[in-house]
Design a protein around this motif. Structure first.
Motif, mmCIF file in Angstrom:
data_model
loop_
_atom_site.group_PDB
_atom_site.id
_atom_site.type_symbol
_atom_site.label_atom_id
_atom_site.label_comp_id
_atom_site.label_asym_id
_atom_site.label_seq_id
_atom_site.Cartn_x
_atom_site.Cartn_y
_atom_site.Cartn_z
ATOM 1 N N MET A 1 -13.466 -2.833 7.280
ATOM 2 C CA MET A 1 -12.308 -2.752 7.301
ATOM 3 C C MET A 1 -12.063 -1.636 6.098
ATOM 4 O O MET A 1 -12.001 -1.974 5.087
ATOM 5 C CB MET A 1 -11.236 -3.944 7.197
ATOM 6 N N THR A 2 -11.767 -0.412 6.280
ATOM 7 C CA THR A 2 -11.824 0.550 5.081
ATOM 8 C C THR A 2 -10.332 0.599 4.661
ATOM 9 O O THR A 2 -9.275 0.561 5.637
ATOM 10 C CB THR A 2 -12.306 1.938 5.729
ATOM 11 N N ARG A 3 -10.013 0.630 3.416
ATOM 12 C CA ARG A 3 -8.697 0.748 3.016
ATOM 13 C C ARG A 3 -8.547 2.031 1.864
ATOM 14 O O ARG A 3 -9.509 2.368 1.401
ATOM 15 C CB ARG A 3 -8.305 -0.659 2.256
ATOM 16 N N PRO A 37 -12.356 -4.871 -4.492
ATOM 17 C CA PRO A 37 -12.921 -3.557 -4.441
ATOM 18 C C PRO A 37 -13.376 -3.323 -2.868
ATOM 19 O O PRO A 37 -14.064 -2.174 -3.017
ATOM 20 C CB PRO A 37 -13.903 -3.852 -5.422
ATOM 21 N N ASP A 38 -13.602 -4.407 -2.161
ATOM 22 C CA ASP A 38 -14.637 -4.168 -0.910
ATOM 23 C C ASP A 38 -13.873 -2.892 -0.072
ATOM 24 O O ASP A 38 -12.884 -3.178 0.333
ATOM 25 C CB ASP A 38 -14.717 -5.429 -0.039
ATOM 26 N N ASP A 39 -14.749 -2.041 0.505
ATOM 27 C CA ASP A 39 -14.496 -1.203 1.272
ATOM 28 C C ASP A 39 -13.197 -0.280 1.141
ATOM 29 O O ASP A 39 -12.250 -0.032 1.761
ATOM 30 C CB ASP A 39 -13.970 -1.755 2.908
ATOM 31 N N LEU A 40 -13.270 -0.008 -0.144
ATOM 32 C CA LEU A 40 -11.851 0.892 -0.514
ATOM 33 C C LEU A 40 -12.363 1.945 -1.199
ATOM 34 O O LEU A 40 -13.524 2.482 -1.771
ATOM 35 C CB LEU A 40 -11.480 0.074 -2.008
ATOM 36 N N VAL A 41 -11.566 3.150 -0.847
ATOM 37 C CA VAL A 41 -11.436 4.504 -1.257
ATOM 38 C C VAL A 41 -10.265 4.582 -1.908
ATOM 39 O O VAL A 41 -9.250 4.565 -1.587
ATOM 40 C CB VAL A 41 -11.431 5.383 0.142
ATOM 41 N N LEU A 42 -10.430 5.106 -3.374
ATOM 42 C CA LEU A 42 -9.392 5.504 -4.024
ATOM 43 C C LEU A 42 -9.244 6.994 -4.307
ATOM 44 O O LEU A 42 -10.035 7.702 -4.537
ATOM 45 C CB LEU A 42 -9.653 4.798 -5.694
ATOM 46 N N VAL A 43 -7.973 7.235 -3.916
ATOM 47 C CA VAL A 43 -7.597 8.530 -4.323
ATOM 48 C C VAL A 43 -6.654 8.481 -5.561
ATOM 49 O O VAL A 43 -5.520 7.712 -5.430
ATOM 50 C CB VAL A 43 -6.907 9.003 -3.039
ATOM 51 N N LEU A 114 -18.246 14.197 4.556
ATOM 52 C CA LEU A 114 -18.094 12.887 4.222
ATOM 53 C C LEU A 114 -19.100 11.796 4.043
ATOM 54 O O LEU A 114 -18.894 10.585 3.823
ATOM 55 C CB LEU A 114 -17.090 12.139 5.530
ATOM 56 N N ASP A 115 -20.333 12.379 4.337
ATOM 57 C CA ASP A 115 -21.567 11.246 4.488
ATOM 58 C C ASP A 115 -21.726 10.555 3.059
ATOM 59 O O ASP A 115 -22.016 9.282 2.898
ATOM 60 C CB ASP A 115 -22.555 12.229 4.731
ATOM 61 N N PRO A 116 -21.433 11.360 1.912
ATOM 62 C CA PRO A 116 -21.925 10.698 0.717
ATOM 63 C C PRO A 116 -20.810 9.697 0.590
ATOM 64 O O PRO A 116 -20.964 8.541 -0.042
ATOM 65 C CB PRO A 116 -21.565 11.716 -0.323
ATOM 66 N N ILE A 117 -19.421 9.874 1.077
ATOM 67 C CA ILE A 117 -18.284 8.800 0.695
ATOM 68 C C ILE A 117 -18.749 7.679 1.623
ATOM 69 O O ILE A 117 -18.699 6.382 1.289
ATOM 70 C CB ILE A 117 -16.969 9.203 1.281
ATOM 71 N N LYS A 118 -19.187 7.788 2.711
ATOM 72 C CA LYS A 118 -19.511 6.582 3.629
ATOM 73 C C LYS A 118 -20.748 5.890 3.227
ATOM 74 O O LYS A 118 -20.658 4.657 3.123
ATOM 75 C CB LYS A 118 -20.111 7.159 5.096
ATOM 76 N N GLU A 119 -21.669 6.491 2.578
ATOM 77 C CA GLU A 119 -22.992 6.031 1.976
ATOM 78 C C GLU A 119 -22.415 5.384 0.783
ATOM 79 O O GLU A 119 -23.094 4.091 0.606
ATOM 80 C CB GLU A 119 -23.857 6.977 1.403
ATOM 81 N N MET A 120 -21.445 5.751 -0.109
ATOM 82 C CA MET A 120 -20.963 5.140 -1.299
ATOM 83 C C MET A 120 -20.365 3.673 -0.696
ATOM 84 O O MET A 120 -20.806 2.480 -1.237
ATOM 85 C CB MET A 120 -20.040 5.663 -1.978
ATOM 86 N N LEU A 121 -19.554 3.651 0.231
ATOM 87 C CA LEU A 121 -18.904 2.318 0.858
ATOM 88 C C LEU A 121 -19.881 1.412 1.364
ATOM 89 O O LEU A 121 -19.710 0.342 0.867
ATOM 90 C CB LEU A 121 -18.032 2.820 2.002
ATOM 91 N N ALA A 156 -10.318 10.013 9.292
ATOM 92 C CA ALA A 156 -11.691 10.295 9.508
ATOM 93 C C ALA A 156 -12.521 8.908 9.456
ATOM 94 O O ALA A 156 -13.417 8.583 10.216
ATOM 95 C CB ALA A 156 -12.087 11.036 8.660
ATOM 96 N N LEU A 157 -11.908 7.936 8.559
ATOM 97 C CA LEU A 157 -12.664 6.702 8.392
ATOM 98 C C LEU A 157 -11.815 5.623 9.105
ATOM 99 O O LEU A 157 -12.191 4.557 9.163
ATOM 100 C CB LEU A 157 -12.704 6.365 6.958
ATOM 101 N N GLN A 158 -10.776 6.135 9.874
ATOM 102 C CA GLN A 158 -10.040 4.977 10.766
ATOM 103 C C GLN A 158 -9.668 3.642 9.975
ATOM 104 O O GLN A 158 -9.944 2.730 10.061
ATOM 105 C CB GLN A 158 -10.877 4.411 11.947
#
Ligand code: IPE
Length: 250
Positions: A1-3, A37-43, A114-121, A156-158
């Protein structure tokens, strides 16, 4: 579950003074994020680190090589402060500078690696992105707001949770936050919704809302909440509705 969590530049910096960060707020926010902190993208927004140089070099109207360098380096410095604060709070994150991984066309994101972002997650690392300058196929360069990054990434990350933290309690009408808003009831409130109190080249609350209404119409609802109040970030990350919910039109 991406947030996806966005923290506005008005929280992290003093929006009226160039290069003045708010270290206590950055540290508080980092600690709140460290609780989940799990599955989190911070902007994060640019605040005075971006809006003041962008205005000085008139980047919304003119192409300036020097302005691009100065503005990017400045927002990258703010990003470094955020990443360092997260590290101090015990969570690992890495900076992802939009300038280096996306391309705009007429101010809108056209391509984004987006691949590096997905890999970081996947590897338990929080990608930290920020409002930035970016190259633009039609204009040479333009500004990409954190809010545009949020809509793009959420689609993109749903993402299942999209929370946009500001320094006010939500979308304010006559000083009070609307519980919810959709594109259908926007005309009712449009004239009452303002820009920003400080220097802002990306449209303040109105710009933010228009981005998030687009996202809601794609099926992903979000909240605009006050990230200046302790505990709110954790609540928003839990998917609670607080502030104003940006709903899809039925
Ligand atoms: C603006 O980013 C980026 C630049 C001015 C370079 P944002 O629009 O996301 O920043 P805040 O949240 O309003 O500070």
């Amino acid at each position: 579950m991406t947030r996806i969590l966005k923290i506005g530049g008005s929280i992290l910096t003093d929006k009226s003074r160039e290069l003045v960060a708010r270290p206590e707020e950055i540290s508080r926010i980092a600690h709140e994020i460290s609780t989940q902190p799990d599955d989190l993208v911070l902007v994060h927004g640019a605040g005075s680190f971006g809006h003041i140089p962008a205005r000085k070099y008139c980047l919304s109207q003119e192409f300036s090589r020097e302005g691009l360098r100065v503005t990017h380096n400045s927002v990258a410095r703010l990003c470094e402060l955020v990443v360092e604060a997260l590290g101090q709070a015990g969570v690992e994150s890495l900076p992802v500078h939009p300038l280096s991984c996306l391309q705009l066309h007429s101010g809108r994101i056209e391509r984004f690696l987006l691949d590096p972002i997905k890999e970081m997650l996947k590897n338990g690392i929080i990608p930290v992105l920020h409002g930035d300058v970016a190259m633009d196929l039609a204009r040479g360069a333009a500004i990409v707001s954190g809010d545009q990054l949020v809509t793009y990434l959420a689609t993109a990350l749903q993402a299942e949770v999209v929370a946009v933290g500001s320094n006010v309690d939500g979308v304010l009408v006559s000083g009070r936050p609307l519980p919810s808003i959709s594109r259908k009831n926007l005309p009712e409130f449009e004239n009452a919704i303002g820009g920003s109190a400080g220097v802002d080249v990306t449209g303040g609350m109105r710009g933010k809302l228009l981005e998030l209404l687009d996202l809601a119409d794609l099926g992903i609802e979000s909240v605009i909440f006050n990230a200046g109040i302790e505990g709110n970030i954790a609540r928003a990350l839990n998917g609670e509705t607080l502030g104003t919910r940006i709903r899809r039109s039925k």
